[in-house]
Design an enzyme around this catalytic site. Structure first.
Site, mmCIF file in Angstrom:
data_model
loop_
_atom_site.group_PDB
_atom_site.id
_atom_site.type_symbol
_atom_site.label_atom_id
_atom_site.label_comp_id
_atom_site.label_asym_id
_atom_site.label_seq_id
_atom_site.Cartn_x
_atom_site.Cartn_y
_atom_site.Cartn_z
ATOM 1 N N HIS A 115 0.871 -1.059 0.089
ATOM 2 C CA HIS A 115 0.192 -0.117 0.037
ATOM 3 C C HIS A 115 1.045 1.161 -0.104
ATOM 4 O O HIS A 115 2.028 1.290 0.476
ATOM 5 C CB HIS A 115 -1.008 0.002 1.179
ATOM 6 C CG HIS A 115 -1.837 0.835 1.460
ATOM 7 N ND1 HIS A 115 -1.797 2.193 1.818
ATOM 8 C CD2 HIS A 115 -3.157 0.844 1.200
ATOM 9 C CE1 HIS A 115 -2.962 2.812 1.650
ATOM 10 N NE2 HIS A 115 -3.691 2.066 1.419
ATOM 11 N N ASP A 192 2.434 -5.013 7.688
ATOM 12 C CA ASP A 192 1.385 -4.137 7.377
ATOM 13 C C ASP A 192 0.063 -5.132 7.656
ATOM 14 O O ASP A 192 -0.269 -5.797 6.942
ATOM 15 C CB ASP A 192 1.320 -3.669 6.264
ATOM 16 C CG ASP A 192 0.138 -2.814 5.699
ATOM 17 O OD1 ASP A 192 -0.994 -2.924 6.378
ATOM 18 O OD2 ASP A 192 0.108 -2.253 4.588
ATOM 19 N N GLN A 195 -5.110 -5.225 6.419
ATOM 20 C CA GLN A 195 -6.002 -6.343 6.020
ATOM 21 C C GLN A 195 -5.933 -7.592 6.323
ATOM 22 O O GLN A 195 -6.659 -8.521 6.060
ATOM 23 C CB GLN A 195 -5.770 -6.380 4.161
ATOM 24 C CG GLN A 195 -5.948 -5.029 3.551
ATOM 25 C CD GLN A 195 -7.277 -4.472 3.811
ATOM 26 O OE1 GLN A 195 -8.259 -5.310 3.659
ATOM 27 N NE2 GLN A 195 -7.135 -3.251 3.426
ATOM 28 N N LYS A 218 -10.983 -0.845 10.081
ATOM 29 C CA LYS A 218 -10.989 -1.921 9.015
ATOM 30 C C LYS A 218 -11.609 -3.377 9.856
ATOM 31 O O LYS A 218 -11.843 -4.356 9.376
ATOM 32 C CB LYS A 218 -9.805 -2.376 8.218
ATOM 33 C CG LYS A 218 -9.500 -0.828 7.420
ATOM 34 C CD LYS A 218 -8.078 -1.387 6.551
ATOM 35 C CE LYS A 218 -7.852 -0.155 5.849
ATOM 36 N NZ LYS A 218 -8.396 0.482 4.867
ATOM 37 N N CYS A 359 -4.747 2.987 -3.649
ATOM 38 C CA CYS A 359 -3.786 3.340 -3.063
ATOM 39 C C CYS A 359 -2.596 2.355 -3.040
ATOM 40 O O CYS A 359 -2.016 2.230 -2.121
ATOM 41 C CB CYS A 359 -4.081 3.761 -1.627
ATOM 42 S SG CYS A 359 -5.351 4.979 -1.256
#
Lengths: 401, 294
Positions: A115, A192, A195, A218, A359
């Site tokens: 991202h 990261d 997700q 999220k 993004c």
């Protein structure tokens, strides 16, 4: 016990008041009543400053804030003082990448699939001459080139920044292998988890990474709250980032004694309502069970892929093997632009989708969709019936081409 | 995509009244600017407009949506050209309205902007020259600017006759011919009616003119002469052939223009103006009001 999506939907006020098909959970999720109530409770019953004033409201706030940190830590398998509150994943990633010590090693290894929130701070460090970026090789189907992991991560590597699950294909990176090789070479790993944490059981301790970043919004939590989870020793090596109130033990004009993490990184009044709301989201997800969430998403992800594949002229990015991805799928329809597909799904059937490059322009370029795609991303409240509505709508739109 | 060109004036206009349209107007401006400078519109507005349009059509008829989608650029271009043409005609109309008081220019005729004109700004005529009826010494003076070929003047005629009958000696009526050039044979009819007035057959001739308006429209001189012959108007042929009252008509026409007349019939009751098809009823109400207060 399997997750009952229909029952879960009753907990989400937005799904009760509006007839929508919400397939944009990778962008942000809907919020259950428990989270909304927890956040409201802060403003109605606390509204104080944690750890500063000594009055009843402040104490109440402090208790709730500390409690939220403990809940979140437990949710990701970390200790409470390993959890730093940030605005979101972006801030957490920036915090590590910008505060990391590059005096001995300058190389940051990452991938083209990241991202912008991970890529841009690395590129900025490179532009400033602080660090040097090097990419792990990835294939056009979103998989990793195994040999490149070994050849790229070496003794000059300071930090490896990599996703748990991508926001473009929903595929997971070979994290265990990357972490193992990075640690063998003395490099730290920043994951990261934006997700990943919301959709699967992520245990920070078992994972073995040095840092894990994720966002509250999220994973059913409020916007404006996120976390950086870091091993204590790794956090202590980071330089200060944003400094101010509550980050210090003492201040003299010629000397500052900083607090230990997490306080050293939490300057100023915190987003107490957000943290308490995120704590409530962790409670909510824990009660359902992340194993159940993951199983439900695997099932929905398979149906989603099958629905898109049934449309003539559709192209799915990343592997079409649904077992290797979450319930997220980026795709394009032949001859119908991606923005038009998303907008028409909204107009025709009130299906909320994302379109564009998410993004992640370099990632979309490497996947073969430099101009963008449509993304459907599901969560625990989505049903097979909704996927069928999506399939029917997509079928109508595909005929336009 | 040319769709933004259509969206721009629409959103600009709407943004005058509501702030929520201003971001859309800004996106349309950016899109048009990019388009004019041969670059790609990056605001996504064109995509949004296209998607909304196609989705709307698809809800009604899916095959039509497919057709429109395939030829969307062509449709956009056609609508853009139509919009530009409509702007040109609107601008021309506004110019004519400003300069000539009628959007059709010096030729006159129906003009949608007439509603913008406030009858209160009409100036009452200074003279009582015209074809008259009633009591010349009456305190109430009704002046009508009318066109014998105008359907609205014709529609008001029953009201005029009723007024003359009802108020007889209490009203002095002056008819000032105001032929509208776009109405067929309006000038000829005005001259003919004045010749009939000279031959002392004005009111029967006037009645026949309104009663046979389409006949006059179709046949012109033939019809005007035919009506005069049927009424045995003395001296009509030579009067009409010499256009004896052309200068009189030109005079009343000029007077009407000076008063700001923009449509027929226009009535003045002791100087107070009333315009249009319903004006005769307003005239009647005004007379009753004046008589009541006398």
């Amino acid at each position: 016990m399997a997750l009952d999506a229909e029952k879960i939907r009753a907990d989400f006020p937005l799904l009760q008041t509006q007839k929508i098909v919400y397939f944009d959970s990778a962008c942000t999720t809907l919020k259950p009543r428990a989270v909304i109530d927890a956040e409201r409770k802060y403003y109605e019953e606390m509204s104080g400053c944690a750890g500063r004033s000594a009055h009843t409201l402040a104490k109440r706030t402090d208790e709730a804030f500390v409690g939220a940190r403990e809940k979140i830590a437990k949710f990701v398998g970390a200790k409470a003082d390993e959890v730093i509150f940030t605005k979101n994943t972006t801030e957490a990633l920036n915090l590590v990448i910008r505060s990391f010590d590059y005096s001995q090693r300058k190389k940051i290894v990452t991938t083209q699939l990241e991202h912008h929130s991970a890529l841009l701070p690395i590129m900025e460090q490179q532009r400033r001459g602080v660090a040097k970026m090097e990419l792990l090789k990835t294939n056009s189907d979103g998989t990793f080139d195994e040999s490149s992991i070994v050849s790229t991560i070496d003794r000059s590597t300071a930090l490896v920044v990599v996703h748990h699950t991508t926001n473009t294909t929903g595929m997971r990176s070979p994290l265990e292998r990357i972490i193992k090789i990075a640690h063998e070479n003395g490099a730290a790993v920043l994951v990261d988890g934006a997700q990943g944490v919301p959709h699967s059981k992520v245990d920070f301790r078992k994972l073995g990474a040095d840092f894990l970043a994720f966002s509250g919004h999220k994973m059913l939590g409020p916007t404006g709250i996120g976390c950086l989870v870091g091993k204590t020793e790794a956090l202590e090596k980071l330089d200060t980032y944003i400094v101010g109130g509550e980050t210090i033990e003492t201040v003299k004009l010629n000397e500052v004694k900083w607090k230990k993490a997490p306080k050293r990184f939490e300057a100023g009044i915190q987003n107490y309502a957000g943290a308490i709301g995120l704590g409530a989201a962790c409670d909510y997800l824990s009660k359902i069970g992340m194993q159940n969430v993951e199983e439900h998403e695997k099932k929905m992800g398979k149906k989603l892929i099958e629905a898109i594949q049934s449309i003539s002229g559709s192209t799915i990015y990343g592997t079409s093997d649904s077992t290797k991805r979450s319930s997220l799928c980026s795709f394009n329809l032949n001859k119908v632009p991606h923005h038009q597909v998303a907008l028409m799904c909204d107009s025709l059937s009130k299906i909320a989708l994302r379109s564009g490059t998410f993004c992640a322009q370099p990632a979309m370029e490497s996947l073969g969709a430099p101009n963008g795609a449509v993304r459907a991303s599901l969560y625990l409240y989505n049903t097979e019936k909704e996927i069928e509505t999506f399939r029917e709508t997509l079928g109508k739109i595909a005929k336009l081409g | 995509m040319v769709l933004c060109i259509i969206a721009l004036p629409v959103f600009l206009f709407l943004s005058l009244f509501s702030a929520k349209y201003r971001p859309l107007a800004r996106r349309a401006i950016d899109c048009v600017f990019k388009k004019v400078t041969l670059r790609k519109c990056e605001t996504g507005l064109d995509d949004e407009l296209k998607a909304a349009s196609i989705a709307g059509i698809m809800k009604l008829h899916a095959p039509s949506a497919t057709f429109v989608n395939k030829h969307f650029e062509a449709f956009s271009l056609i609508f853009t050209i139509l919009m530009i043409l409509s702007f040109v005609f609107t601008a021309q109309g506004i110019y004519n309205f400003a300069v000539y008081g009628n959007c059709n220019g010096p030729e006159g005729g129906f003009c949608i902007y007439n509603g913008l004109q406030n009858p209160a700004f009409l100036k009452a005529p200074g003279s009582l020259d015209g074809i008259t009826a009633g009591n010349a010494t009456a305190k109430i003076v009704v002046i009508e600017f009318g066109c014998y070929s105008c359907p609205y003047t014709k529609a008001a005629e029953d009201g005029v006759l009723k007024m003359l009958n009802d108020y007889n000696d209490q009203v002095y009526f002056v008819f000032k011919p105001f032929p509208i050039p776009t109405h067929p044979y309006s000038m000829e009819a005005a001259i003919a009616a004045s010749c009939a007035n000279e031959g002392e057959k004005y009111w029967p001739y006037r009645e026949a003119l309104f009663g046979n308006q389409s006949y006059v429209h179709d046949k012109g001189d033939v019809a005007l002469l035919d009506i005069a012959h049927q009424l045995n108007v003395s001296g009509f042929d030579s009067c009409y052939a010499q256009k004896k009252f052309a200068s009189f008509i030109a005079q009343t026409q000029k007077e009407g223009q000076d008063c700001g007349i923009y449509g027929t019939p226009t009535f003045f009751v002791n100087g107070k103006p009333f315009v249009g098809q319903n004006a005769v009823n307003q005239t009647d109400a005004e007379i009753q009001k004046l008589l009541g207060s006398a």
